[in-house]
Design an enzyme around this catalytic site. Sequence first.
Site, mmCIF file in Angstrom:
data_model
loop_
_atom_site.group_PDB
_atom_site.id
_atom_site.type_symbol
_atom_site.label_atom_id
_atom_site.label_comp_id
_atom_site.label_asym_id
_atom_site.label_seq_id
_atom_site.Cartn_x
_atom_site.Cartn_y
_atom_site.Cartn_z
ATOM 1 N N CYS A 2 -37.823 42.490 96.629
ATOM 2 C CA CYS A 2 -37.475 43.123 97.905
ATOM 3 C C CYS A 2 -37.580 44.625 97.685
ATOM 4 C CB CYS A 2 -36.043 42.803 98.313
ATOM 5 S SG CYS A 2 -35.684 41.043 98.398
ATOM 6 N N ARG A 27 -43.417 45.164 99.152
ATOM 7 C CA ARG A 27 -42.506 44.410 98.287
ATOM 8 C C ARG A 27 -41.876 43.219 98.997
ATOM 9 N NH1 ARG A 27 -41.083 46.889 93.759
ATOM 10 N NH2 ARG A 27 -39.249 45.580 93.601
ATOM 11 N N TRP A 74 -37.848 39.930 100.833
ATOM 12 C CA TRP A 74 -38.778 38.841 100.507
ATOM 13 C C TRP A 74 -37.863 37.725 100.051
ATOM 14 C CZ3 TRP A 74 -43.856 37.771 100.891
ATOM 15 C CH2 TRP A 74 -44.401 36.788 100.068
ATOM 16 N N ASN A 100 -31.955 43.452 95.451
ATOM 17 C CA ASN A 100 -33.278 42.948 95.088
ATOM 18 C C ASN A 100 -33.106 42.221 93.763
ATOM 19 O OD1 ASN A 100 -35.978 42.572 94.410
ATOM 20 N ND2 ASN A 100 -36.143 44.619 93.516
ATOM 21 N N GLY A 101 -33.444 40.938 93.728
ATOM 22 C CA GLY A 101 -33.293 40.186 92.482
ATOM 23 C C GLY A 101 -32.742 38.795 92.776
ATOM 24 N N GLU A 477 -59.916 29.117 84.747
ATOM 25 C CA GLU A 477 -59.314 30.231 85.485
ATOM 26 C C GLU A 477 -60.006 31.553 85.129
ATOM 27 O OE1 GLU A 477 -57.605 30.516 88.008
ATOM 28 O OE2 GLU A 477 -56.696 32.494 87.926
ATOM 29 N N LYS A 481 -61.782 33.881 87.941
ATOM 30 C CA LYS A 481 -61.439 35.299 88.162
ATOM 31 C C LYS A 481 -62.710 36.142 88.132
ATOM 32 C CE LYS A 481 -58.281 35.197 89.584
ATOM 33 N NZ LYS A 481 -57.367 34.143 89.806
ATOM 34 N N GLU A 484 -65.030 35.517 91.308
ATOM 35 C CA GLU A 484 -64.576 35.934 92.637
ATOM 36 C C GLU A 484 -64.527 37.437 92.827
ATOM 37 O OE1 GLU A 484 -60.602 34.798 93.838
ATOM 38 O OE2 GLU A 484 -59.881 34.869 91.793
ATOM 39 N N HIS A 500 -73.276 18.536 75.701
ATOM 40 C CA HIS A 500 -73.745 17.476 76.597
ATOM 41 C C HIS A 500 -74.552 18.063 77.752
ATOM 42 C CE1 HIS A 500 -71.451 14.447 74.454
ATOM 43 N NE2 HIS A 500 -70.558 15.414 74.276
ATOM 44 N N LYS A 597 -57.084 35.951 101.404
ATOM 45 C CA LYS A 597 -55.923 35.673 100.555
ATOM 46 C C LYS A 597 -55.390 34.274 100.804
ATOM 47 C CE LYS A 597 -52.778 36.654 97.565
ATOM 48 N NZ LYS A 597 -53.248 36.468 96.176
HETATM 49 C C1 F6R Z 1 -58.126 32.732 93.399
HETATM 50 C C2 F6R Z 1 -57.237 32.398 94.489
HETATM 51 C C3 F6R Z 1 -57.477 31.149 95.249
HETATM 52 C C4 F6R Z 1 -56.158 30.470 95.619
HETATM 53 C C5 F6R Z 1 -56.403 29.258 96.515
HETATM 54 C C6 F6R Z 1 -55.122 28.524 96.836
HETATM 55 O O1 F6R Z 1 -57.770 33.913 92.762
HETATM 56 O O2 F6R Z 1 -56.317 33.130 94.779
HETATM 57 O O3 F6R Z 1 -58.293 30.276 94.547
HETATM 58 O O4 F6R Z 1 -55.524 30.087 94.431
HETATM 59 O O5 F6R Z 1 -56.999 29.673 97.710
HETATM 60 O O6 F6R Z 1 -54.219 29.344 97.494
HETATM 61 P P1 F6R Z 1 -52.688 28.978 97.550
HETATM 62 O O7 F6R Z 1 -52.157 29.033 96.163
HETATM 63 O O8 F6R Z 1 -52.092 30.031 98.437
HETATM 64 O O9 F6R Z 1 -52.570 27.616 98.131
#
Ligand code: F6R
Length: 602
Positions: A2, A27, A74, A100-101, A477, A481, A484, A500, A597
């Site tokens: 927060c 935040r 938050w 906050n916490g 992963e 990263k 993307e 393979h 996002k």
């Molecule tokens: C990659 C990324 C996406 C999300 C995916 C699921 O860096 O952020 O692959 O992980 O869209 O999103 P959530 O976790 O919000 O369901």
Amino acid sequence: MCGIIGYIGNRPACEVIVKGLKRLEYRGYDSAGIVTEEGGELFIRKGAGKIDELTEKLGFLKMPGRRGIGHTRWATHGVPSDVNAHPHTDCTGKIALVHNGIIENFAELKEELLKRGHRFESDTDTEVIVHLIEEELESTESFEEAMRRALLKLKGSFALGIIYTGEPDRLYFVRNESPLVLGIGEGENFAASDVPAFLEYTNKAIFLDDGEYAILTKDSYVVKNLDTGEIVEKPVHEIEWTLEMAEKAGFPHFMLKEIYEQPGAIRDAIHGNADVIRAVAEEIAKYEKIFIVAMGTSYHAGLVGKYLFQRLARKVPIVEDASEFRYEFEDLIDENTLVIAITQSGETADTLAAMKLAKKKGAKVLAIVNVVGSMATRIADLTLYTHAGPEIGVAATKTYTTQLTVLTMLAVELARVLGTVDEDYLNELENGLKSVPEMVESVLKYDGGLRELAESLAEKSDFFYIGRGISVPTALEGALKLKEISYIHAEGLSAGELKHGPLALLEDGVPVVAIAPSGRTLDKMVGNIEESRARGAFIITLGDNEELKRVSNAFIEMPEVDELLSPIVYVVPLQLIAYHLAVLRGNDPDKPRNLAKSVTVE
Ligand code: F6R
């Protein structure tokens, strides 16, 4: 996570606070509130919603007074709502407080306070603090002493801003494992979760350390130790950031800032779940048929969860991409099924659809979520929060490592309930998890070296990430990263799969990133690295065994960590490599092309 801003001086407090809240909105932004004081009376306005809307609706800018505290929330305990918004007050209405916490022991404290007749207005953990201070104030004249005694009863993380009508000229601010910084002005002083909140007025800052509190008047400040009440001398820093830099805490991008926030986020995930994990583990212990559903990075967390459940709880979950699960598994779900949904946003369309399907078929649904009050939490029977705070960069970083933290805690507790693994080993893992934030801190120190490594790789067009066992999801992963945000083609795979097919793609100079923590299959991994090297690949190895240096072109020496905890630590250099490659190639890592996002459509 927060945001807190406090002001004492000659300006209308509400104006400084509203501006500060806007700068802290990153935040948390599900609710906000302000307390100011004038003539010995507290004025409180608060509610659910965004700061701009609330400023308009509640008339924040019309609040009287030259001292006050604001909070942008938050949610952690208690859904975003008007009553759960901060500030919270005690029964007498003389003390108001923002927080906050996470208070780990709030449930027991609340029970005792209720027995002693305190009235609670909210579902928050925060409210116990203000009632505890009220109670201590009955046996001492000194507010400061009452506050100190009350705070020593708390377990968990807290940054607090406190105002008391009995002392008309001061504000109190406390820090323990949640950030708090003082802003020192001329005839006015500030305190906030983060420098941008007051940078417009002063660039002189004092960073509080854990276990310290500050008393601000308009002309003075003093910092003291919470345990002893003794004065602590603190250096005053001159902040040289521009406002724009300060919003990202001096980092050029939110993604980098969020990578650096991981030690704190992991600590919050541990604190935030310590008192709830047992009950959830007991609830789910009876299920044999377990699915884990998620997308993208959250899906990779699910894959790590599978290894943890297998190794510790001797249960083998089926991990499915939620977009597949919703169409393929309907006939296999019944009331004996447990579905664990992992989602940062709690709004991913495919994951929500998979959860709804599971509910329709009578399954038990556990959600592991970052955003409190999101749709996933409303569908699920049980929810565990990752407590990572808002993540603004599109690429998931701190929300991934906190998902892994929660899954580790859950698997350990499940093993404890089921008695599947030696208790000593479970204790060792639990203690190991507590030192993971420090390990991540030590890995973050490699940032400069990783940037140099990225410079030497910026022209490459294909990367391979390989791992074995619990490191396979880390390889996936790492590749995700990179793809993307840098737009470089990358593949993550189990090292055993190389020969393979994919080995055919290896030629001179192709980077192969090998995730090689010590564990069951390290020697096999060395064999796979040799295989790749023989084809001319450029080998970048992450490991803790010196022997790996011999077979690598670049060796990233990792801290020694139990293999089951290694995914949390080993992903960090991969995030940094991807970040630097994206920047070197001229991309904005916070806003990668074609991506959002939160994917709220199918
Ligand atoms: C990659 C990324 C996406 C999300 C995916 C699921 O860096 O952020 O692959 O992980 O869209 O999103 P959530 O976790 O919000 O369901």
